[in-house]
Design a protein around this motif. Structure first.
Motif, short mmCIF file in Angstrom:
data_model
loop_
_atom_site.label_atom_id
_atom_site.label_comp_id
_atom_site.label_asym_id
_atom_site.label_seq_id
_atom_site.Cartn_x
_atom_site.Cartn_y
_atom_site.Cartn_z
N UNK A 495 0.81 -1.20 0.00
CA UNK A 495 0.00 0.00 0.00
C UNK A 495 0.85 1.26 0.00
N UNK A 496 0.49 2.22 -0.84
CA UNK A 496 1.12 3.54 -0.83
C UNK A 496 0.10 4.53 -0.28
N UNK A 497 0.48 5.23 0.77
CA UNK A 497 -0.41 6.18 1.44
C UNK A 497 0.20 7.57 1.31
N UNK A 498 -0.58 8.53 0.87
CA UNK A 498 -0.04 9.86 0.67
C UNK A 498 -1.10 10.91 0.94
N UNK A 499 -0.75 12.15 0.64
CA UNK A 499 -1.61 13.27 0.99
C UNK A 499 -1.35 14.44 0.04
N UNK A 500 -2.39 15.21 -0.24
CA UNK A 500 -2.24 16.49 -0.95
C UNK A 500 -1.52 16.40 -2.27
N UNK A 501 -0.60 17.34 -2.50
CA UNK A 501 0.06 17.50 -3.78
C UNK A 501 1.00 16.38 -4.17
N UNK A 502 1.26 15.41 -3.28
CA UNK A 502 2.07 14.24 -3.65
C UNK A 502 1.31 13.30 -4.58
N UNK A 503 0.01 13.49 -4.67
CA UNK A 503 -0.86 12.54 -5.37
C UNK A 503 -0.40 12.25 -6.79
N UNK A 504 -0.10 13.27 -7.58
CA UNK A 504 0.25 13.05 -8.99
C UNK A 504 1.48 12.18 -9.12
N UNK A 505 2.50 12.45 -8.32
CA UNK A 505 3.73 11.66 -8.39
C UNK A 505 3.51 10.23 -7.91
N UNK A 506 2.71 10.06 -6.87
CA UNK A 506 2.48 8.72 -6.32
C UNK A 506 1.67 7.86 -7.30
N UNK A 507 0.65 8.43 -7.92
CA UNK A 507 -0.13 7.65 -8.87
C UNK A 507 0.70 7.30 -10.11
N UNK A 508 1.55 8.21 -10.54
CA UNK A 508 2.45 7.88 -11.65
C UNK A 508 3.43 6.79 -11.23
N UNK A 509 3.92 6.88 -9.99
CA UNK A 509 4.85 5.86 -9.49
C UNK A 509 4.19 4.49 -9.44
N UNK A 510 2.90 4.45 -9.11
CA UNK A 510 2.19 3.17 -9.09
C UNK A 510 2.20 2.52 -10.47
#
Length: 599
Positions: A495-510
């Motif tokens: 699981x990747x858990x994040x918040x706010x403006x990190x969203x774009x980078x985390x979804x791309x990382x997925x």
């Protein structure tokens, strides 16, 4: 990356030389060609003279995070040439102003270096130092139009829109664009291997920054009072709110302004103004950043303890102290959650982009009045000041503000006695009145000890009854705050858990991790207090990574404190240097930690 509609380029100039207009022209032109695009402005905290960069990412797949590598650097500031050369990816390109020679020591193997004499072109074709300086930016925009295959008809149309009523400016800008375009066409192979091709992927989208989106949300929510003290990166929010009010909140017949906006003497005064307005029944807000939140702590505690609605927009930047005012971070999480002394907990919304900032701005005013408490909207400099491509805003004309439990005169006439802090139905929310609706509804607002009738007290039982009610109110809020956003993949145990403006980078990382055979689920937390769904996500994954932009893993600490999640079940991936997060940081962090786990 690196192909048609899949690349990134970066422009390095000097702050205060007018490059923002040219950079905006380039980004808008790409957007109007139907191609997904996003821009990141990296600028200093002084007025002029220091280096500034503007990064533009083109992504046919719609990725909006900061690029992990740069294909082309336009180097126009000799003081940063060494850094600019080092930034270019292997096989990439450097374009510099050859009016001045490039130090041979800076020549780097593996990249293509191109020189265009932007300065000399302007000296030979334009008069006056100011025009030559400003039009140099338009010349490089013209060169990039040739090198990247930007539609010149789109560019010409934009110049006509901007300068149509100023013939001399229109003529000089058209000339500058053409000079840069023709020089590149004549001297280089155009377009470059990575370039643009028209698409139809932006028709349902807009380009907007988060500060403007929050201001517009405040207007739509019915906010009429704003108070603030100028601070980077938040000031533009109130400036935009002022512009919207001047356009939409002035009576067309009488000229009467149906709003009140005050620049206070400091942040503490701004907080006091909006809390007073909230007590009086107005929808009110302030916008600030971390240092302002620090100064507002006492008034925030007063509003919490006396059940007064108020909205605080916190556009986070690097701290502590003055920190780096023009760099982004997520280091106010603990401060917002527990702002002020004593036992306090606050409602916080975490938008991930300007589109959600607009929506959550509206929600924040409803939440503040429904729960009669301060509500924070936590964005950051990246969201607040940069241009994002987001879905076109929608609005339900049937929307009506949620004013919460408000007793009017007819309600007061039916009761024997009004008790301001009496919890009738067990949700922790007491009914309030607005000043002037009737003598029976009058009460004193006390920052000192008070009981459920709003009367002064130092009685232990009465005090505990009141603060326990505030706790129940907070717990009730956890059931109605915005739920997390999930991106799930079949068979994932990570699981990747994040918040706010990190969203774009985390979804791309997925997506990048999936391409490497690592399946992950993503949960973006959208509000505090956390709902039960957050705990369930952690329980359903063997490994959980918490990705945030601060040094001390503040989100992980909040999760441990509030939900009791063992810290050993949360691996931190932290990025806190002040730049927007990239997918590469996330991918590298996840793979590094997974490699340390025995098979």
């Amino acid at each position: 990356m690196n192909g048609v509609n899949d690349f990134a380029f970066k422009i390095g100039t000097v702050n205060g030389t007018g490059s923002a207009s040219a950079n905006g022209l380039l980004m808008q032109a790409i957007f109007r060609m139907g191609i997904p695009v996003t821009g990141k402005n990296i600028f200093p905290s002084n007025i002029q003279g220091l280096p500034t960069w503007y990064e533009i990412r083109v992504s046919k797949d719609g990725y909006t995070a900061r690029p992990s590598e740069v294909d082309l650097v336009v180097a126009l500031n000799p003081s940063t040439y060494a850094k600019d050369v080092a930034t270019v990816r292997p096989g990439g390109f450097l374009l510099y102003d050859s009016s001045w020679p490039l130090d041979p020591d800076l020549v780097r193997e593996g990249i293509t270096i191109m020189g265009i004499p932007f300065g000399r072109i302007c000296v030979e074709n334009f008069k006056g130092d100011r025009d030559r300086t400003l039009l140099r930016n338009i010349v490089y925009a013209g060169s990039l139009a040739a090198l990247l295959n930007i539609d010149m008809d789109v560019v010409s149309g934009m110049l006509s829109e901007k300068y149509g009523k100023k013939p001399k400016l229109l003529e000089s800008n058209h000339k500058a664009i053409q000079l840069g375009y023709e020089y590149a066409k004549t001297n280089f192979t155009c377009p470059l291997p990575f370039h643009l091709g028209k698409m139809d992927a932006t028709s349902e989208s807009i380009l907007i920054d988060g500060n403007t989106a929050c201001a517009l949300g405040a207007v739509y929510a019915g906010a009429t009072v704003g108070a603030w003290y100028p601070i980077t990166p938040a000031t533009a929010l109130m400036e935009q709110f002022t512009a919207f009010c001047e356009r939409f909140r002035v009576d067309k017949v009488t000229g009467e302004k149906n709003y009140a906006i005050l620049q206070a003497e400091d942040e503490l005064a701004a907080a006091g103004i909006i809390i007073g307005a909230g007590w009086a029944g107005a929808r009110s807000f302030t916008n600030t950043s971390g240092p302002g939140i620090s100064l507002m702590q006492e008034f925030i505690g007063l509003a919490y303890y006396t059940d007064i609605p108020a909205v605080f927009f916190d556009i986070q930047r690097c701290g502590p102290a003055t920190g780096m005012p023009t760099r982004t971070q997520q280091a106010d999480l603990m401060s917002l959650a527990y702002a002020s002394h004593g036992d306090t907990k606050h409602l916080v919304l975490f938008p991930c982009n300007p589109g959600e900032a607009f929506e959550m701005a509206v929600q924040s005013f409803d939440m503040a009045e429904r729960f009669q408490t301060p509500v924070f909207v936590a964005t950051d400099l990246d969201i607040g000041m940069n241009d994002w491509m987001v879905k076109r805003f929608t609005w339900d004309d049937n929307y009506r503000p949620d004013r919460g439990k408000v007793l009017h005169k007819e309600d007061l006439d039916k009761i024997q006695k009004f008790s301001r802090y009496l919890d009738v139905d067990g949700d922790g929310i007491a009914a309030r009145t607005l000043p002037g609706v009737g003598g029976k509804g009058a009460y004193f607002v006390r920052g000192s000890g008070h009981d459920k009738h709003a009367a002064y007290t130092e009685d232990s039982d009465a005090y505990q009854e009141l603060v326990d009610r505030l706790k129940r109110k907070f717990e009730h809020a956890s059931t109605v705050m915005p739920k997390p956003a999930f991106t799930l993949q079949t068979g994932s145990e990570v699981g990747l858990v994040t918040i706010g403006g990190c969203d774009a980078a985390v979804r791309e990382a997925a997506d990048r991790l999936r391409d490497q055979g690592v399946m992950v689920d993503v949960m973006r937390i959208r509000a505090f207090p956390f709902g039960q769904e957050v705990r369930e996500f952690f329980d359903s994954h063997e490994r959980n990574f918490v990705i945030e932009q601060n040094r001390d893993a503040q989100l992980r600490s909040l999760l441990a404190i509030e939900l009791g999640i063992p810290r050993d079940n949360m691996t931190s991936i932290l990025d806190y240097g002040g730049m927007p997060l990239t997918a590469k940081v996330v991918v590298d962090g996840v793979l590094r930690h997974l490699a340390q786990v025995p098979a």
